[in-house]
Design a protein around this motif. Structure first.
Motif, short mmCIF file in Angstrom:
data_model
loop_
_atom_site.label_atom_id
_atom_site.label_comp_id
_atom_site.label_asym_id
_atom_site.label_seq_id
_atom_site.Cartn_x
_atom_site.Cartn_y
_atom_site.Cartn_z
N LEU A 574 0.81 -1.21 0.00
CA LEU A 574 0.00 0.00 0.00
C LEU A 574 0.85 1.26 0.00
N TYR A 575 1.96 1.27 0.70
CA TYR A 575 2.82 2.45 0.68
C TYR A 575 3.51 2.59 -0.67
N GLY A 576 3.80 1.47 -1.34
CA GLY A 576 4.37 1.55 -2.68
C GLY A 576 3.42 2.14 -3.68
N SER A 583 5.52 5.62 5.28
CA SER A 583 5.50 4.60 6.32
C SER A 583 6.21 5.14 7.56
N PRO A 584 5.56 5.12 8.73
CA PRO A 584 6.07 5.83 9.90
C PRO A 584 7.00 5.04 10.81
N GLY A 585 7.49 3.87 10.36
CA GLY A 585 8.33 3.07 11.24
C GLY A 585 7.53 2.60 12.44
N GLY A 593 2.16 17.54 8.79
CA GLY A 593 3.26 16.92 8.07
C GLY A 593 2.81 15.72 7.27
N THR A 594 3.79 15.00 6.72
CA THR A 594 3.50 13.82 5.92
C THR A 594 2.80 12.77 6.76
N GLN A 595 1.78 12.15 6.19
CA GLN A 595 0.93 11.26 6.96
C GLN A 595 1.16 9.78 6.62
N PRO A 596 0.96 8.92 7.62
CA PRO A 596 0.89 7.48 7.33
C PRO A 596 -0.49 7.13 6.79
N ILE A 597 -0.66 5.92 6.32
CA ILE A 597 -1.98 5.42 5.97
C ILE A 597 -2.73 5.13 7.26
#
Length: 637
Positions: A574-576, A583-585, A593-597
């Motif tokens: 999904l991140y690809g 992906s937030p680790g 800011g940039t968001q995770p799913i």
């Protein structure tokens, strides 16, 4: 409704490279085999789509696009010139100053102008400069037109223009404009058409109107066939009331911003008696239709100004007619992934797209809060526009009470567009769902046929997951729903009893995935749902501590997510597929800011897949950019 924001799509060169890479990958990668011991994939579900390119250059589909449209017969300059029939009126050029003021006051992006005569067109160009463009305006090769389409150049770019000779007084052809515009922010293409059909003031003109309406239907169908990703919007002074609607809407599959519907052989025109219209094909959704008529307008023209908000949903692959969402509270990514993952989880990852690193909402990892985010696309805290569930220890009587406003849901958007909806659960707390969207608490239907305020057609809370899934299976055998939401609570119950570890918890997880496998098989057995259903399975919160808050515990906020179905690339990440998400680790980022799913991003994946607009006031993916489909299978990507 969503605004127009900068697109994240790659440049043309990068886009061509991405398409080439995707095509090459599709030739090299075959769909993965199903799990050992299961029937062949072709026997239970359609073959998965080829794997899409997994880089920052993944081509992205056109997101949801919102804008404001208007229609205005501005009263031609010759009517108020010396010798005209509107004595005492100011000239057309003076009145054009008022027209420009009205465009600004009503924040319009596109307008259909009738009786937009050369002196008025020239004054409009003088006042607006390069900020607006009109067609034909003064530049029609066939001669000046008195009907034009105008648009803001910071919002739209002209791609193509043409005129159509519509019969006017005495049947003499008058060239009416059609323009293909592209939204600067999202890339969405839309056809706009504008006509002025003849009134009976110079003798009976019904036959000429009917001929013009037939030409309008033919044009709409021609352009929809040639440009399947571009909706068609028709504006104009049609000089006909409700009968116009029923002459055009059925043949061109259109509806009106002012209401009305076509249902089989029944055509119900909107009330109000207007002869000025804003119409669109069924992939255009209107709201906030307004007739602007006051002293200022009455000194500008003898017609009201009509306005509406427009939303064009993001495109989805043709053939996704049903969505089934399975929510599994208490499911941790650790037990759902890896070599010991249940067979059905492995199967979904092999045959679709997935991640083990999605996130709950930041304010709460609990089941109620995240189920409401899944249904509404909102965060939790009401002061930030959230749904409010989970902000207090006790559940509210309705989600609207906790939010302080009406909270639209997936069920609203599906039901308001005449889709059947279902909810099944074994957790008694989910009576909140029914209380929030039943006949008493549900909102009005703004689209087409009035489907009522009860947004959930079938609702059931059973004593356990097996009974809930069984009820759902029996119901879809009789009458499949376009949208089903099923919550499996056995994993959460076992985790709360045993601390989210140990044999009993693992057994509950295996049972949950057996239920998912049963849901998949039921979909495959349904003639209506087989091959047309998007199946979404997600955790809605992981492990929960026995004491204190679990909000900052990674095992609680880190959840798995799978999507399978038509157009979903096999074996993809999904991140690809979504380079705009990060992906937030092991972290749980805030909302800046940039968001995770997140779980709430699934809300508008569902609406997009069903071909309806984003959920109103949703803050998670309100532009329907979240990508689970191979872009090459989506029209207009």
């Amino acid at each position: 409704m969503p605004g127009t924001t900068a697109s994240s799509r790659p440049s043309s060169l990068r886009r061509l490279c991405a398409v080439g890479l995707t095509l090459a990958t599709a030739l090299l990668v075959a769909p993965a085999a199903p799990d050992a011991g299961l029937a062949p994939a072709s026997a239970v579900e359609p073959a998965a789509a080829p794997v899409a390119a997994r880089s920052i250059t993944v081509p992205q589909t056109t997101p949801a696009t919102g804008f404001r449209v208007g229609n205005f017969n501005v009263l031609g300059a010759d009517h108020t010139a010396p010798g005209g029939n509107r004595k005492g009126w100011e000239s057309g050029t003076v009145r054009m100053d008022r027209v420009v003021s009205l465009l600004g006051e009503n924040t319009l992006d596109v307008v259909g102008f009738q009786e937009f005569q050369p002196p008025q067109a020239a004054r409009f160009a003088e006042l607006m400069g390069a900020s607006w463009q009109t067609y034909p305006g003064l530049d029609n090769p066939a001669g000046p037109s008195v009907n034009s389409i105008g648009w803001r150049t910071d919002v739209w770019t002209l791609l193509e223009a043409r005129t159509l000779p519509i019969p006017y007084f005495d049947g003499a052809p008058s060239r009416m404009p059609a323009v293909l515009l592209q939204n600067v922010g999202t890339g969405r293409r839309v056809w706009f058409f504008n006509t002025h059909n003849p009134a009976d003031v110079r003798g009976p003109a019904q036959s000429y109107r009917d001929a013009g309406f037939a030409m309008e239907v033919a044009l709409a169908n021609e352009l929809r066939a040639a440009y399947p990703d571009a909706p068609f919007i028709s504006l104009g002074d049609k000089n006909e009331r409700g009968s116009y609607y029923c002459k055009v809407a059925p043949g061109a599959n259109m509806w009106s911003a002012s209401g009305g519907y076509v249902d089989g052989s029944t055509c119900s025109a909107p009330g109000g008696g207007a002869i000025d219209w804003i119409m669109g094909t069924k992939d255009v959704f209107f709201n906030s239709y307004t007739r602007v008529w006051n002293d200022f307008v009455s000194k500008t023209s003898d017609h009201p100004l009509y306005t509406a908000n427009v939303v064009v949903p993001a495109s989805a692959p043709v053939g996704v007619d049903h969505v089934v969402v399975v929510a599994v509270p208490g499911l941790t990514s650790a037990i759902a992934g890896g070599s010991s993952a249940p067979g059905e989880a492995t199967r979904m990852a092999t045959n679709g797209t997935s991640t083990m690193n999605a996130r709950t909402v930041t304010e709460s990892t609990q089941a109620d809060a995240n189920l409401m985010s899944l249904l509404s696309g909102r965060r939790v805290f009401p002061k930030a526009g959230g749904h409010g569930v989970g902000s207090k220890k006790t559940l509210p009587s309705t989600v609207h009470d906790s939010a302080g406003q009406y909270v639209s849901s997936l069920f609203d958007l599906a039901h308001n567009n005449s889709a059947r909806t279902m909810f099944a659960s074994s957790r008694k707390e989910n009576q909140l769902v029914l209380r929030s969207w039943n006949r008493k608490s549900g909102g009005k239907d703004p689209y087409g046929v009035d489907d009522g305020t009860a947004k959930i057609d079938r609702f059931k809370i059973m004593r356990d997951d097996s009974k809930s899934v069984g009820w759902w299976r029996e119901t879809i055998e009789r009458k499949p729903a376009e949208l089903s939401v099923i919550e499996l609570s056995g994993v959460l119950n076992a985790g709360l009893d045993g601390g989210f570890k140990g044999a009993d918890y693992q057994k509950a997880v295996r049972k949950a995935f057996q239920k998912v496998a049963g849901i998949r098989r039921s979909i495959a057995k349904s003639p209506a749902m087989n091959g047309t259903t998007l199946l979404i399975v997600t955790g809605t919160g992981g492990a929960q501590k026995s004491r204190g808050s679990s909000r900052t515990w990674a095992k609680s906020y880190k959840v798995p997510m799978w999507v399978t179905g038509p157009g979903v690339p096999a074996g993809s990440d999904l991140y690809g597929l979504n380079p705009s998400f990060t992906s937030p680790g092991q972290e749980q980022p805030g909302y800046s800011g940039t968001q995770p799913i997140r779980v709430g991003d699934l809300t508008n994946l569902v609406t997009r897949s069903l071909g309806v607009p984003p959920v109103p006031a949703s803050s998670m993916d309100p532009e329907q950019r979240f990508q689970v489909f191979d872009p090459l299978l989506v029209p207009g990507s």
